[in-house]
Design a protein around this motif. Structure first.
Motif, short mmCIF file in Angstrom:
data_model
loop_
_atom_site.label_atom_id
_atom_site.label_comp_id
_atom_site.label_asym_id
_atom_site.label_seq_id
_atom_site.Cartn_x
_atom_site.Cartn_y
_atom_site.Cartn_z
N ARG A 16 0.84 -1.22 0.00
CA ARG A 16 0.00 0.00 0.00
C ARG A 16 0.86 1.26 0.00
O ARG A 16 0.56 2.23 -0.69
N ALA A 17 1.95 1.26 0.77
CA ALA A 17 2.84 2.42 0.82
C ALA A 17 3.48 2.66 -0.55
O ALA A 17 3.56 3.80 -1.02
N LEU A 18 3.92 1.58 -1.19
CA LEU A 18 4.53 1.74 -2.52
C LEU A 18 3.50 2.15 -3.57
O LEU A 18 3.82 2.90 -4.50
N GLU A 19 2.26 1.70 -3.42
CA GLU A 19 1.21 2.13 -4.34
C GLU A 19 0.95 3.63 -4.19
O GLU A 19 0.82 4.35 -5.18
N ARG A 20 0.91 4.12 -2.95
CA ARG A 20 0.72 5.56 -2.72
C ARG A 20 1.88 6.35 -3.30
O ARG A 20 1.69 7.40 -3.91
N LEU A 21 3.10 5.85 -3.11
CA LEU A 21 4.27 6.52 -3.67
C LEU A 21 4.20 6.56 -5.19
O LEU A 21 4.43 7.60 -5.82
N GLY A 22 3.84 5.43 -5.81
CA GLY A 22 3.71 5.38 -7.26
C GLY A 22 2.66 6.35 -7.78
O GLY A 22 2.86 7.04 -8.78
N GLU A 23 1.51 6.42 -7.08
CA GLU A 23 0.46 7.36 -7.48
C GLU A 23 0.97 8.79 -7.41
O GLU A 23 0.74 9.59 -8.31
N SER A 24 1.66 9.12 -6.33
CA SER A 24 2.19 10.47 -6.17
C SER A 24 3.17 10.84 -7.28
O SER A 24 3.09 11.91 -7.87
N VAL A 25 4.09 9.94 -7.58
CA VAL A 25 5.09 10.20 -8.62
C VAL A 25 4.42 10.35 -9.98
O VAL A 25 4.72 11.29 -10.72
N LEU A 26 3.51 9.46 -10.30
CA LEU A 26 2.85 9.53 -11.61
C LEU A 26 1.97 10.77 -11.75
O LEU A 26 1.90 11.37 -12.82
N ARG A 27 1.31 11.18 -10.68
CA ARG A 27 0.47 12.39 -10.73
C ARG A 27 1.32 13.64 -10.91
O ARG A 27 0.95 14.54 -11.64
N ARG A 28 2.48 13.69 -10.23
CA ARG A 28 3.38 14.84 -10.41
C ARG A 28 3.96 14.86 -11.82
O ARG A 28 4.10 15.91 -12.42
N ASN A 29 4.34 13.69 -12.34
CA ASN A 29 4.91 13.60 -13.68
C ASN A 29 3.88 13.93 -14.75
O ASN A 29 4.24 14.34 -15.85
N ALA A 30 2.59 13.77 -14.45
CA ALA A 30 1.54 14.03 -15.43
C ALA A 30 1.46 15.52 -15.78
O ALA A 30 1.04 15.87 -16.87
N VAL A 31 1.88 16.41 -14.88
CA VAL A 31 1.80 17.86 -15.17
C VAL A 31 3.13 18.43 -15.61
O VAL A 31 3.21 19.56 -16.06
N ARG A 32 4.21 17.68 -15.50
CA ARG A 32 5.53 18.15 -15.88
C ARG A 32 5.64 18.14 -17.40
O ARG A 32 5.33 17.16 -18.05
N PRO A 33 6.12 19.24 -18.00
CA PRO A 33 6.28 19.27 -19.45
C PRO A 33 7.32 18.27 -19.92
O PRO A 33 8.28 17.99 -19.22
N LYS A 34 7.12 17.76 -21.11
CA LYS A 34 8.07 16.80 -21.69
C LYS A 34 9.42 17.49 -21.88
O LYS A 34 9.48 18.66 -22.24
N GLY A 35 10.49 16.75 -21.65
CA GLY A 35 11.84 17.29 -21.83
C GLY A 35 12.30 18.16 -20.68
O GLY A 35 13.26 18.90 -20.80
N ASP A 36 11.60 18.09 -19.52
CA ASP A 36 11.96 18.89 -18.35
C ASP A 36 13.29 18.44 -17.77
O ASP A 36 14.03 19.24 -17.21
N GLY A 37 13.61 17.16 -17.87
CA GLY A 37 14.89 16.65 -17.40
C GLY A 37 14.95 16.30 -15.93
O GLY A 37 15.96 15.85 -15.43
N ARG A 38 13.87 16.53 -15.18
CA ARG A 38 13.90 16.20 -13.76
C ARG A 38 13.38 14.82 -13.50
O ARG A 38 12.64 14.23 -14.13
#
Length: 156
Positions: free
Chosen positions: A134-156
């Motif tokens: 469950r902890a890893l699922e929450r972490l994965g959701e958080s990372v994917l949601r943040r990456n969803a708004v990051r522009p392509k080629g941001d490099g972070r």
């Protein structure tokens, strides 16, 4: 609005709204959120030909007090540069809460799609511990949601 407030601030605190407005530039980004000018205390006989410089009273939150003490000489110089003459010769630090609206520091997040949920479920399927999964699922959701708004080629 400033025409109404300026005389009150001048009478009660002995300073102008311009000094309050210029405060972030005077103290810099390291101190601006933790301290603010509170008042200028002019010595008796202010306005005479023998006017002495004022004492600037600065309200400061506890965590910033030591940092502010180390910067006193620099701040004195910058305040006097702001006024254009030696208006202030001392700084008095008073510890109290400095209430400022702090910016929202949470990163923007995007929506979590069904594809994202499937990816997370596949990645965590073989983990035996329910708590860890469950902890890893929450972490994965958080990372994917943040990456969803990051522009392509941001490099972070």
């Amino acid at each position: 609005m400033s025409q109404l407030v300026e005389p009150v601030v001048a009478r009660k605190a002995g300073m102008s709204l311009d000094l309050i407005g210029a405060w972030p530039e005077i103290v810099g980004p390291r101190l601006e959120e933790g301290c603010r000018p509170e008042k200028l205390v002019w010595p008796k006989g202010y306005g005479d030909e023998t006017t002495q410089p004022a004492t600037l009273v600065i309200a400061c939150e506890g965590a910033f007090a030591l940092r502010l003490q180390h910067e006193v000489e620099t701040i004195l110089s910058r305040v006097n540069d702001y006024f254009g003459y030696r208006a202030v010769d001392k700084i008095k630090i008073v510890q109290r809460a400095v209430r400022q609206v702090r910016p929202n520091r949470k990163p923007p997040v995007g929506p979590l799609t069904a594809s994202h949920r499937d990816t997370i479920r596949e990645a965590t399927a073989r983990i035996e511990s329910d708590n860890l999964r469950r902890a890893l699922e929450r972490l994965g959701e958080s990372v994917l949601r943040r990456n969803a708004v990051r522009p392509k080629g941001d490099g972070r």
